[in-house]
Design a protein around this motif. Structure first.
Motif, short mmCIF file in Angstrom:
data_model
loop_
_atom_site.label_atom_id
_atom_site.label_comp_id
_atom_site.label_asym_id
_atom_site.label_seq_id
_atom_site.Cartn_x
_atom_site.Cartn_y
_atom_site.Cartn_z
N GLU A 125 0.88 -1.18 0.00
CA GLU A 125 0.00 0.00 0.00
C GLU A 125 0.91 1.23 0.00
OE1 GLU A 125 -4.09 1.24 0.34
OE2 GLU A 125 -3.29 -0.78 0.25
N THR A 126 0.75 2.13 -0.94
CA THR A 126 1.62 3.30 -1.01
C THR A 126 1.32 4.25 0.16
OG1 THR A 126 1.63 3.11 -3.41
CG2 THR A 126 2.42 5.18 -2.47
N GLU A 127 2.30 4.43 1.02
CA GLU A 127 2.21 5.31 2.19
C GLU A 127 0.85 5.20 2.89
OE1 GLU A 127 3.43 9.31 1.38
OE2 GLU A 127 5.45 8.69 0.81
N PRO A 128 0.54 4.02 3.43
CA PRO A 128 -0.75 3.85 4.11
C PRO A 128 -0.80 4.65 5.41
CG PRO A 128 0.64 1.97 4.55
CD PRO A 128 1.37 2.83 3.54
N SER A 129 -2.00 5.01 5.80
CA SER A 129 -2.20 5.58 7.13
C SER A 129 -2.27 4.42 8.11
CB SER A 129 -3.49 6.39 7.18
OG SER A 129 -4.60 5.52 7.07
N ILE A 130 -2.23 4.71 9.38
CA ILE A 130 -2.35 3.65 10.39
C ILE A 130 -3.70 2.98 10.27
CG2 ILE A 130 -2.46 3.20 12.88
CD1 ILE A 130 -0.24 5.31 13.20
N LEU B 140 13.36 0.88 10.26
CA LEU B 140 12.84 0.14 9.11
C LEU B 140 11.70 0.89 8.42
CD1 LEU B 140 12.86 -3.39 10.76
CD2 LEU B 140 14.50 -2.48 9.10
N ILE B 141 11.05 1.77 9.15
CA ILE B 141 9.97 2.57 8.58
C ILE B 141 10.10 4.01 9.05
CG2 ILE B 141 8.32 0.64 8.48
CD1 ILE B 141 6.93 1.94 10.97
N LYS B 142 9.39 4.90 8.37
CA LYS B 142 9.27 6.27 8.87
C LYS B 142 7.79 6.60 8.91
CE LYS B 142 10.30 8.28 4.38
NZ LYS B 142 11.20 9.05 3.59
N ILE B 143 7.41 7.32 9.93
CA ILE B 143 6.03 7.72 10.13
C ILE B 143 5.99 9.24 10.03
CG2 ILE B 143 4.06 7.68 11.71
CD1 ILE B 143 5.34 5.17 13.00
N ASN C 121 1.21 8.99 7.74
CA ASN C 121 1.52 8.02 6.69
C ASN C 121 2.79 7.26 7.05
OD1 ASN C 121 -0.65 8.85 5.22
ND2 ASN C 121 0.52 9.97 3.70
N ILE C 122 2.84 6.04 6.60
CA ILE C 122 3.96 5.16 6.92
C ILE C 122 4.62 4.73 5.62
CG2 ILE C 122 4.60 3.01 8.09
CD1 ILE C 122 1.68 3.33 9.39
N SER C 123 5.94 4.71 5.61
CA SER C 123 6.68 4.22 4.45
C SER C 123 7.94 3.51 4.91
CB SER C 123 7.04 5.38 3.50
OG SER C 123 7.81 6.35 4.18
N LEU C 124 8.46 2.68 4.02
CA LEU C 124 9.69 1.95 4.32
C LEU C 124 10.89 2.87 4.14
CD1 LEU C 124 9.16 -1.44 2.42
CD2 LEU C 124 8.66 -0.93 4.81
N THR C 125 11.88 2.68 4.98
CA THR C 125 13.17 3.34 4.79
C THR C 125 14.00 2.44 3.87
OG1 THR C 125 14.15 2.21 6.67
CG2 THR C 125 13.10 4.36 7.10
N LYS C 126 15.16 2.91 3.46
CA LYS C 126 16.07 2.06 2.66
C LYS C 126 16.42 0.80 3.44
CE LYS C 126 16.55 4.28 -1.15
NZ LYS C 126 15.85 3.74 -2.30
N LYS C 127 16.67 0.95 4.74
CA LYS C 127 16.98 -0.20 5.58
C LYS C 127 15.79 -1.17 5.60
CE LYS C 127 18.33 -1.48 10.30
NZ LYS C 127 18.59 -0.99 11.65
N GLY C 128 14.59 -0.64 5.68
CA GLY C 128 13.39 -1.47 5.66
C GLY C 128 13.23 -2.21 4.35
#
Length: 156
Positions: A54-59, A85-88, A98-105
């Motif tokens: 899901e592209t930048e899903p909300s909680i 692993l993520i950024k909020i 919104n939540i997305s993966l970091t490069k590490k994630g």
């Protein structure tokens, strides 16, 4: 005593909840062990996969997608965020994050996906392809039973 040994034996051998929980613990441990080289547990893996899907899903979106209550989900997201692993990110309007993966994630998920594929194949091969598909179908049917729907506004 209001119950007999026969009642208890019947509960142990026929309770759907007991059987599902026992099986769930075994399967969870198996996936956790298989995913260990990625540094992820299966619960973290499924959340990262949902976030990537899901592209930048909300909680709220993520809770609906994963069927995880918001309190449990928030605790899990806090750990993923703490581990980088993520950024909020809070949106400019409203109280939406919104939540997305970091490069590490992304790297962790990429490694874990390959391990997950191997694990899925092993389970499918051992159970049998048609039995595996039938098991997933039955579990989906159970999740969709109207009697299992809980009104979140009801008090326990």
């Amino acid at each position: 005593m209001r119950f007999s040994q026969e009642d208890l034996k019947h509960i142990g051998s026929s309770c759907l909840n007991l059987s599902l929980r026992r099986t769930s613990r075994l399967i969870t441990n198996y996936y956790d062990s298989a995913l260990r080289p990625s540094g992820l547990r299966i619960t973290q893996f499924t959340l990262l996969a949902a976030i990537a899907y899901e592209t930048e899903p909300s909680i709220t979106d993520l809770a609906r997608l994963t069927d995880i209550d918001r309190t449990t989900l928030q605790r899990s997201l806090d750990i993923l965020n703490r581990d980088g692993l993520i950024k909020i990110e809070k949106k400019e309007i409203g109280n939406v994050r919104n939540i997305s993966l970091t490069k590490k994630g992304e790297l962790s998920l990429t490694k874990a996906v390959e391990l997950w594929k191997q694990t899925q194949k092993t389970i499918t091969d051992n159970l049998g392809k048609s039995e595996f598909k039938q098991t997933l179908k039955i579990l989906a049917e159970l999740r969709n039973l109207p009697v299992l729907e809980i009104d979140p506004t009801e008090e326990s």
